[in-house]
Design a protein around this motif. Structure first.
Motif, PDB file in Angstrom:
ATOM      1  N   ASP A   1     -33.297  36.256  50.129  1.00 49.18           N
ATOM      2  CA  ASP A   1     -31.876  36.566  50.306  1.00 49.18           C
ATOM      3  C   ASP A   1     -31.366  37.617  49.329  1.00 49.18           C
ATOM      4  O   ASP A   1     -30.169  37.720  49.083  1.00 49.18           O
ATOM      5  CB  ASP A   1     -31.032  35.297  50.181  1.00 49.18           C
ATOM      6  N   GLY A   2     -32.268  38.426  48.751  1.00 49.48           N
ATOM      7  CA  GLY A   2     -31.809  39.464  47.830  1.00 49.48           C
ATOM      8  C   GLY A   2     -32.950  40.010  47.011  1.00 49.48           C
ATOM      9  O   GLY A   2     -34.018  40.338  47.530  1.00 49.48           O
ATOM     10  N   ARG A   3     -32.764  40.054  45.688  1.00 48.35           N
ATOM     11  CA  ARG A   3     -33.811  40.569  44.815  1.00 48.35           C
ATOM     12  C   ARG A   3     -33.557  40.134  43.377  1.00 48.35           C
ATOM     13  O   ARG A   3     -32.418  39.818  42.999  1.00 48.35           O
ATOM     14  CB  ARG A   3     -33.904  42.100  44.888  1.00 48.35           C
ATOM     15  N   HIS A   4     -34.625  40.108  42.564  1.00 50.82           N
ATOM     16  CA  HIS A   4     -34.547  39.904  41.122  1.00 50.82           C
ATOM     17  C   HIS A   4     -34.903  41.222  40.448  1.00 50.82           C
ATOM     18  O   HIS A   4     -35.785  41.952  40.914  1.00 50.82           O
ATOM     19  CB  HIS A   4     -35.543  38.835  40.641  1.00 50.82           C
ATOM     20  N   THR A   5     -34.253  41.514  39.335  1.00 52.12           N
ATOM     21  CA  THR A   5     -34.595  42.706  38.572  1.00 52.12           C
ATOM     22  C   THR A   5     -34.617  42.387  37.079  1.00 52.12           C
ATOM     23  O   THR A   5     -34.015  41.413  36.620  1.00 52.12           O
ATOM     24  CB  THR A   5     -33.591  43.856  38.808  1.00 52.12           C
ATOM     25  N   LEU A   6     -35.336  43.230  36.355  1.00 52.80           N
ATOM     26  CA  LEU A   6     -35.356  43.175  34.892  1.00 52.80           C
ATOM     27  C   LEU A   6     -35.210  44.585  34.379  1.00 52.80           C
ATOM     28  O   LEU A   6     -35.896  45.503  34.845  1.00 52.80           O
ATOM     29  CB  LEU A   6     -36.675  42.583  34.388  1.00 52.80           C
ATOM     30  N   LYS A   7     -34.322  44.781  33.415  1.00 54.47           N
ATOM     31  CA  LYS A   7     -34.251  46.033  32.670  1.00 54.47           C
ATOM     32  C   LYS A   7     -34.007  45.674  31.213  1.00 54.47           C
ATOM     33  O   LYS A   7     -33.009  45.037  30.883  1.00 54.47           O
ATOM     34  CB  LYS A   7     -33.154  46.958  33.185  1.00 54.47           C
ATOM     35  N   GLY A   8     -34.938  46.107  30.349  1.00 55.61           N
ATOM     36  CA  GLY A   8     -34.857  45.672  28.962  1.00 55.61           C
ATOM     37  C   GLY A   8     -35.145  44.194  28.874  1.00 55.61           C
ATOM     38  O   GLY A   8     -36.233  43.734  29.207  1.00 55.61           O
ATOM     39  N   ILE A   9     -34.171  43.403  28.462  1.00 51.75           N
ATOM     40  CA  ILE A   9     -34.323  41.942  28.469  1.00 51.75           C
ATOM     41  C   ILE A   9     -33.267  41.305  29.377  1.00 51.75           C
ATOM     42  O   ILE A   9     -33.060  40.090  29.324  1.00 51.75           O
ATOM     43  CB  ILE A   9     -34.214  41.355  27.048  1.00 51.75           C
TER      44      ILE A   9
ATOM     45  N   SER B   1     -26.388  37.623  48.616  1.00 51.30           N
ATOM     46  CA  SER B   1     -25.228  37.968  49.437  1.00 51.30           C
ATOM     47  C   SER B   1     -23.922  37.514  48.801  1.00 51.30           C
ATOM     48  O   SER B   1     -22.844  38.012  49.147  1.00 51.30           O
ATOM     49  CB  SER B   1     -25.369  37.344  50.825  1.00 51.30           C
ATOM     50  N   GLU B   2     -24.009  36.594  47.837  1.00 50.88           N
ATOM     51  CA  GLU B   2     -22.813  36.081  47.179  1.00 50.88           C
ATOM     52  C   GLU B   2     -22.437  36.864  45.931  1.00 50.88           C
ATOM     53  O   GLU B   2     -21.391  36.621  45.341  1.00 50.88           O
ATOM     54  CB  GLU B   2     -23.014  34.608  46.826  1.00 50.88           C
ATOM     55  N   GLY B   3     -23.302  37.792  45.502  1.00 50.18           N
ATOM     56  CA  GLY B   3     -22.980  38.585  44.325  1.00 50.18           C
ATOM     57  C   GLY B   3     -24.168  38.729  43.389  1.00 50.18           C
ATOM     58  O   GLY B   3     -25.319  38.527  43.780  1.00 50.18           O
ATOM     59  N   VAL B   4     -23.859  39.053  42.139  1.00 48.95           N
ATOM     60  CA  VAL B   4     -24.892  39.324  41.138  1.00 48.95           C
ATOM     61  C   VAL B   4     -24.695  38.377  39.953  1.00 48.95           C
ATOM     62  O   VAL B   4     -23.589  38.225  39.444  1.00 48.95           O
ATOM     63  CB  VAL B   4     -24.812  40.782  40.635  1.00 48.95           C
ATOM     64  N   SER B   5     -25.783  37.756  39.528  1.00 44.98           N
ATOM     65  CA  SER B   5     -25.758  36.933  38.320  1.00 44.98           C
ATOM     66  C   SER B   5     -26.684  37.555  37.277  1.00 44.98           C
ATOM     67  O   SER B   5     -27.713  38.140  37.620  1.00 44.98           O
ATOM     68  CB  SER B   5     -26.186  35.494  38.616  1.00 44.98           C
ATOM     69  N   THR B   6     -26.317  37.417  35.999  1.00 46.47           N
ATOM     70  CA  THR B   6     -27.055  38.040  34.906  1.00 46.47           C
ATOM     71  C   THR B   6     -27.495  36.985  33.905  1.00 46.47           C
ATOM     72  O   THR B   6     -26.740  36.057  33.597  1.00 46.47           O
ATOM     73  CB  THR B   6     -26.183  39.094  34.197  1.00 46.47           C
TER      74      THR B   6
END
Length: 272
Positions: A216-224, A231-236
C-alpha cells in the motif's frame, strides 16, 4: 517451461517471494518484476561505507539472494536480467539518462534498464530505482498512457535521447528517464558505476539511502530517517540508538546487521 528450474533460480524466486507458474508470458514477467520491487530493497549502503562494488553475477547473487541485501540499478537490473534469461526470456541490457530531480541537464548516462521481447511485443523492465517508477513492465509503444493502480506512465520519442519515460502528475506528464536501444554488455556499465561509487558529486555518496515498495505504499531511508508512505499519509521514525536503527533496518528493509559492512557506525548527529 520444458527444462527444470535450477536450484539457483529457485533460491532467487524464493528471495522475491514468487509463487505460481513460470512461463514466458507478459503476466509472468509483470509478477516477477512486481515481486522483485516489493522484496529486494534499493540501497547504497556499500557505496556509503566505501565498500567496492562488484557487477559480476556471482557476486551479485551472493549479495542479493544469499545475503538478502539490496543494491542500486547496476546491481539489481543486472541480476534481474540474469534471472529472466535463466527462465527463457529474451532480454537486452540498455543505458538510460535519469532526468527526474537532476539539476545539470542533460544528465549523463548512469542508469541500467532492461528491454524484454515477448512474441514481438517489447517491454521496459526496471527493478533498480529508489523513487516511484512503474511497478510492472511498460510496453514500448509511443504516447499511450499505461495505468498502474493510481499511477500512469507514457513513453514518448525524442530524436536525440530516444524513448522518454514520463509519469502523470496532476494534469501534466513529467519526464523520469530516457533510454536508447543500443544493446549493452555488462562491462559497459563499469565506468558509470565507478563514477557513482567514487565521484565527489555522486548523489549516492551524499547519505545512506534505501527504498522498497509495499502493498500500500513504500518505505524509505535517508540518513537515519525512516519514512513510511501509505494512502493515509507519511509517517517518520528517527531512531535514537544503534539498536533501534538496526531493528528498523531489519523491519523495513529486511537487512540484518550481520550482512552490512563492518565500517557502518550509527551516529544520530550525522546523515548516517
Amino acid at each position: 517451461m520444458g527444462e527444470a528450474i535450477s536450484s539457483y533460480v529457485m533460491a532467487y524466486l524464493n528471495r522475491i517471494n514468487y509463487t505460481g507458474t513460470i512461463d514466458l508470458s507478459q503476466e509472468t514477467l509483470a509478477r516477477l518484476q512486481e515481486q522483485h520491487i516489493k522484496s529486494v530493497p534499493y540501497e547504497n549502503l556499500d557505496i556509503w561505507c566505501g565498500v567496492p562494488l562488484s557487477l559480476e553475477i556471482t557476486d551479485l547473487y551472493n549479495k542479493i539472494v544469499i545475503n538478502r541485501r539490496g543494491g542500486y540499478c547496476f546491481e539489481l537490473n543486472a541480476l534481474f536480467g540474469w534471472l529472466l534469461r535463466q527462465l527463457g526470456f529474451k532480454v537486452t541490457d540498455l543505458f538510460a539518462r535519469f532526468w527526474r530531480d537532476e539539476t545539470v541537464l542533460p544528465p549523463k548516462r548512469r542508469h541500467h534498464v532492461l528491454l524484454v521481447d515477448i512474441s514481438g511485443k517489447r517491454f521496459l523492465c526496471d527493478v533498480g530505482v529508489g523513487g516511484v517508477v512503474p511497478l510492472r513492465p511498460i510496453q514500448v509503444i509511443e504516447q499511450v498512457a499505461q495505468q498502474q493502480n493510481d499511477e500512469a506512465y507514457q513513453l514518448k520519442r525524442d530524436e536525440n535521447y530516444g524513448w522518454m519515460l514520463n509519469e502523470q502528475k496532476d494534469d501534466s506528464w513529467r519526464l523520469i528517464y530516457s533510454f536508447t536501444e543500443e544493446p549493452q554488455l555488462l562491462i559497459d556499465y563499469y565506468a558509470a558505476s565507478y563514477w557513482c561509487e567514487s565521484a565527489p558529486h555522486s548523489p549516492f555518496k551524499e547519505s545512506a539511502i534505501a527504498a522498497i515498495r509495499t502493498e500500500d505504499g513504500r518505505h524509505t531511508l535517508k540518513g537515519i530517517e525512516f519514512r513510511t508512505f501509505t494512502s493515509e499519509g507519511v509517517s517518520t521514525y528517527i531512531p535514537q540508538t544503534e539498536d533501534e536503527f538496526n531493528h528498523a533496518l531489519k523491519t523495513y528493509f529486511g537487512i540484518s546487521l550481520s550482512s552490512l559492512p563492518a565500517s557502518i557506525k550509527f551516529d544520530a548527529t550525522k546523515p548516517f
